[in-house]
Scaffold this active site. Structure first.
Site, PDB file in Angstrom:
ATOM      1  N   ILE A 107      53.461  27.798  52.854  1.00  0.00           N
ATOM      2  CA  ILE A 107      54.186  29.008  52.348  1.00  0.00           C
ATOM      3  C   ILE A 107      54.599  29.965  53.185  1.00  0.00           C
ATOM      4  O   ILE A 107      55.685  30.609  53.395  1.00  0.00           O
ATOM      5  CB  ILE A 107      53.098  29.761  51.413  1.00  0.00           C
ATOM      6  CG1 ILE A 107      52.862  28.661  50.139  1.00  0.00           C
ATOM      7  CG2 ILE A 107      53.746  31.158  50.641  1.00  0.00           C
ATOM      8  CD1 ILE A 107      51.787  29.319  49.043  1.00  0.00           C
ATOM      9  N   ILE A 187      50.679  37.793  49.116  1.00  0.00           N
ATOM     10  CA  ILE A 187      50.966  37.065  48.125  1.00  0.00           C
ATOM     11  C   ILE A 187      49.768  35.691  48.025  1.00  0.00           C
ATOM     12  O   ILE A 187      49.939  34.668  47.672  1.00  0.00           O
ATOM     13  CB  ILE A 187      52.219  36.216  48.307  1.00  0.00           C
ATOM     14  CG1 ILE A 187      52.430  35.562  49.705  1.00  0.00           C
ATOM     15  CG2 ILE A 187      53.429  37.315  48.206  1.00  0.00           C
ATOM     16  CD1 ILE A 187      53.626  34.896  50.031  1.00  0.00           C
ATOM     17  N   SER A 188      48.539  36.225  48.777  1.00  0.00           N
ATOM     18  CA  SER A 188      47.551  35.088  48.908  1.00  0.00           C
ATOM     19  C   SER A 188      46.549  35.198  47.761  1.00  0.00           C
ATOM     20  O   SER A 188      46.727  34.755  46.388  1.00  0.00           O
ATOM     21  CB  SER A 188      46.936  35.092  50.129  1.00  0.00           C
ATOM     22  OG  SER A 188      46.534  36.578  50.533  1.00  0.00           O
ATOM     23  N   ARG A 189      45.571  36.094  47.967  1.00  0.00           N
ATOM     24  CA  ARG A 189      44.419  36.518  47.032  1.00  0.00           C
ATOM     25  C   ARG A 189      44.001  37.880  47.384  1.00  0.00           C
ATOM     26  O   ARG A 189      44.014  38.226  48.370  1.00  0.00           O
ATOM     27  CB  ARG A 189      43.405  35.550  47.325  1.00  0.00           C
ATOM     28  CG  ARG A 189      43.106  34.172  46.797  1.00  0.00           C
ATOM     29  CD  ARG A 189      43.591  33.908  45.063  1.00  0.00           C
ATOM     30  NE  ARG A 189      43.391  32.700  44.636  1.00  0.00           N
ATOM     31  CZ  ARG A 189      44.527  31.878  44.091  1.00  0.00           C
ATOM     32  NH1 ARG A 189      45.826  32.552  44.817  1.00  0.00           N
ATOM     33  NH2 ARG A 189      44.513  30.870  44.185  1.00  0.00           N
ATOM     34  N   ASP A 213      51.094  40.669  44.974  1.00  0.00           N
ATOM     35  CA  ASP A 213      51.285  39.865  43.841  1.00  0.00           C
ATOM     36  C   ASP A 213      49.890  39.636  43.227  1.00  0.00           C
ATOM     37  O   ASP A 213      49.774  39.012  42.269  1.00  0.00           O
ATOM     38  CB  ASP A 213      52.060  38.556  44.191  1.00  0.00           C
ATOM     39  CG  ASP A 213      52.279  37.546  42.963  1.00  0.00           C
ATOM     40  OD1 ASP A 213      52.705  38.359  41.986  1.00  0.00           O
ATOM     41  OD2 ASP A 213      51.892  36.551  42.855  1.00  0.00           O
ATOM     42  N   GLU A 218      42.099  41.016  38.055  1.00  0.00           N
ATOM     43  CA  GLU A 218      43.491  40.667  37.623  1.00  0.00           C
ATOM     44  C   GLU A 218      43.354  40.630  36.131  1.00  0.00           C
ATOM     45  O   GLU A 218      42.677  39.671  35.677  1.00  0.00           O
ATOM     46  CB  GLU A 218      44.303  39.363  38.382  1.00  0.00           C
ATOM     47  CG  GLU A 218      44.631  39.613  39.647  1.00  0.00           C
ATOM     48  CD  GLU A 218      45.154  38.185  40.300  1.00  0.00           C
ATOM     49  OE1 GLU A 218      45.607  38.537  41.326  1.00  0.00           O
ATOM     50  OE2 GLU A 218      45.301  37.230  39.600  1.00  0.00           O
ATOM     51  N   HIS A 237      50.724  38.542  39.509  1.00  0.00           N
ATOM     52  CA  HIS A 237      50.326  37.198  40.220  1.00  0.00           C
ATOM     53  C   HIS A 237      51.258  35.981  39.664  1.00  0.00           C
ATOM     54  O   HIS A 237      50.867  34.827  39.103  1.00  0.00           O
ATOM     55  CB  HIS A 237      48.787  36.430  39.765  1.00  0.00           C
ATOM     56  CG  HIS A 237      48.214  35.572  40.761  1.00  0.00           C
ATOM     57  ND1 HIS A 237      47.091  35.485  40.776  1.00  0.00           N
ATOM     58  CD2 HIS A 237      48.891  34.606  41.380  1.00  0.00           C
ATOM     59  CE1 HIS A 237      46.528  34.688  41.789  1.00  0.00           C
ATOM     60  NE2 HIS A 237      48.002  33.977  42.089  1.00  0.00           N
ATOM     61  N   ILE A 238      52.670  36.114  39.891  1.00  0.00           N
ATOM     62  CA  ILE A 238      53.686  35.308  39.545  1.00  0.00           C
ATOM     63  C   ILE A 238      54.207  34.588  40.841  1.00  0.00           C
ATOM     64  O   ILE A 238      55.355  33.939  40.608  1.00  0.00           O
ATOM     65  CB  ILE A 238      54.629  36.021  38.742  1.00  0.00           C
ATOM     66  CG1 ILE A 238      55.305  37.256  39.762  1.00  0.00           C
ATOM     67  CG2 ILE A 238      54.129  36.556  37.445  1.00  0.00           C
ATOM     68  CD1 ILE A 238      56.485  37.892  38.925  1.00  0.00           C
ATOM     69  N   GLY A 239      53.597  34.210  41.890  1.00  0.00           N
ATOM     70  CA  GLY A 239      54.098  33.267  42.994  1.00  0.00           C
ATOM     71  C   GLY A 239      54.785  32.063  42.427  1.00  0.00           C
ATOM     72  O   GLY A 239      55.975  31.851  43.116  1.00  0.00           O
ATOM     73  N   SER A 240      54.259  31.435  41.500  1.00  0.00           N
ATOM     74  CA  SER A 240      54.419  30.063  41.395  1.00  0.00           C
ATOM     75  C   SER A 240      55.400  29.893  40.066  1.00  0.00           C
ATOM     76  O   SER A 240      55.680  29.003  39.552  1.00  0.00           O
ATOM     77  CB  SER A 240      53.483  29.108  41.302  1.00  0.00           C
ATOM     78  OG  SER A 240      52.622  29.308  40.254  1.00  0.00           O
TER      79      SER A 240
END
Length: 271
Positions: A107, A187-189, A213, A218, A237-240
């Site tokens: 990534i 964009i990780s955790r 993100d 959450e 949390h919409i990275g994917s």
């Protein structure tokens, strides 16, 4: 498993004596106790590669949205109270700025490829250094010490797995090393960042802004201070989260399950 559910614990494993495999969506495996699974003879898989392109895209989207203050701008543009657009309402340049990527895996590297198109200076800190060909392809400069990256970057993007070593990797000390004009992008955790320290840094203008993100928990409690700050963008949390990628993730999980049940090598097995 989707969104870390169901929780895989001793009680569940004992109730499923014939369980062969746990297929988890996404890249992160911090929610899985691999030793516990192994002790029950259960294998595990994830979907690490199909999510990288969309997550990298979102990282760039957060950088652009934060730097150009898109959320604030939208609110101003549609507000019933707006009578004129102020001439001194300004954002920050992305093109030509310095991007520091913490975690140059699949990534992180895709983020670097996109940032090259914006003529950004790219620094990166990683457990292992990329080879010279990969570095030169995106113009990336390796920082052995994370401190060097933090001090030089206009944008710091976090793209690491959550491990005991990266838990609260960015805390008060690290935030104070960053430029007062810098933006933190995660964009990780959520647990890679000390959230209390981040709130304090944003309130006291230790850093300029944050685009997240991921958070912990959450979603955040509705009265959480991060949700009240104008210099913060939070996404769910919409990275994917694109149709194509989510379908590919499910196909990957299905392939791993079928292989696990038939004794074949498991695609994307986590060891």
């Amino acid at each position: 498993m989707w969104y870390h559910k169901p929780v895989i614990n001793e009680e569940l494993l004992q109730s499923l004596p014939n369980l062969k495999i746990v297929a988890s969506s996404g890249v992160g495996i911090d929610h899985l106790d691999l030793n516990l699974l192994s002790s029950h003879g259960v294998k595990a898989s994830n979907t690490p590669f199909v999510v990288s392109t969309d997550t990298a895209d979102l990282g760039m989207a957060l950088m652009l949205a934060s730097s150009r203050r898109l959320v604030e701008g939208y609110q101003m543009a549609v507000s019933r109270d707006t009578e004129y657009f102020p001439a001194d309402w300004l954002g920050t340049e992305v093109s030509g700025a310095t991007l520091g990527i913490v975690g140059m895996g699949t990534i992180g590297y895709k983020v670097a490829e996109r940032a090259k198109g914006f003529e950004m200076k790219i620094l990166y800190h990683n457990r292992n250094r990329r080879n010279k060909e990969e570095e030169s392809a995106v113009g990336a400069i390796y920082c052995k010490k994370i401190d060097d990256l933090l001090q030089q970057s206009d944008f710091v993007l976090l793209s690491v797995n959550l491990t005991p070593q990266t838990h609260k990797l960015i805390g008060r000390r690290e935030l104070e090393l960053m430029k007062p004009t810098a933006t933190l992008i995660n964009i990780s955790r959520g647990l890679v960042v000390d959230q209390d320290a981040l709130v304090e840094a944003l309130q006291n203008k230790v850093i300029k802004a944050a685009a997240l993100d991921v958070t912990y928990p959450e979603p955040l409690p509705r009265d959480h201070p991060l949700l009240k700050l104008k210099n913060v963008i939070v996404t769910p949390h919409i990275g994917s989260a694109t149709k194509k990628t989510r379908r590919l993730m499910m196909e990957n999980m299905t392939e791993s399950i079928q292989a696990g049940l038939t004794g074949l090598p498991i695609p994307n097995e986590v060891f």
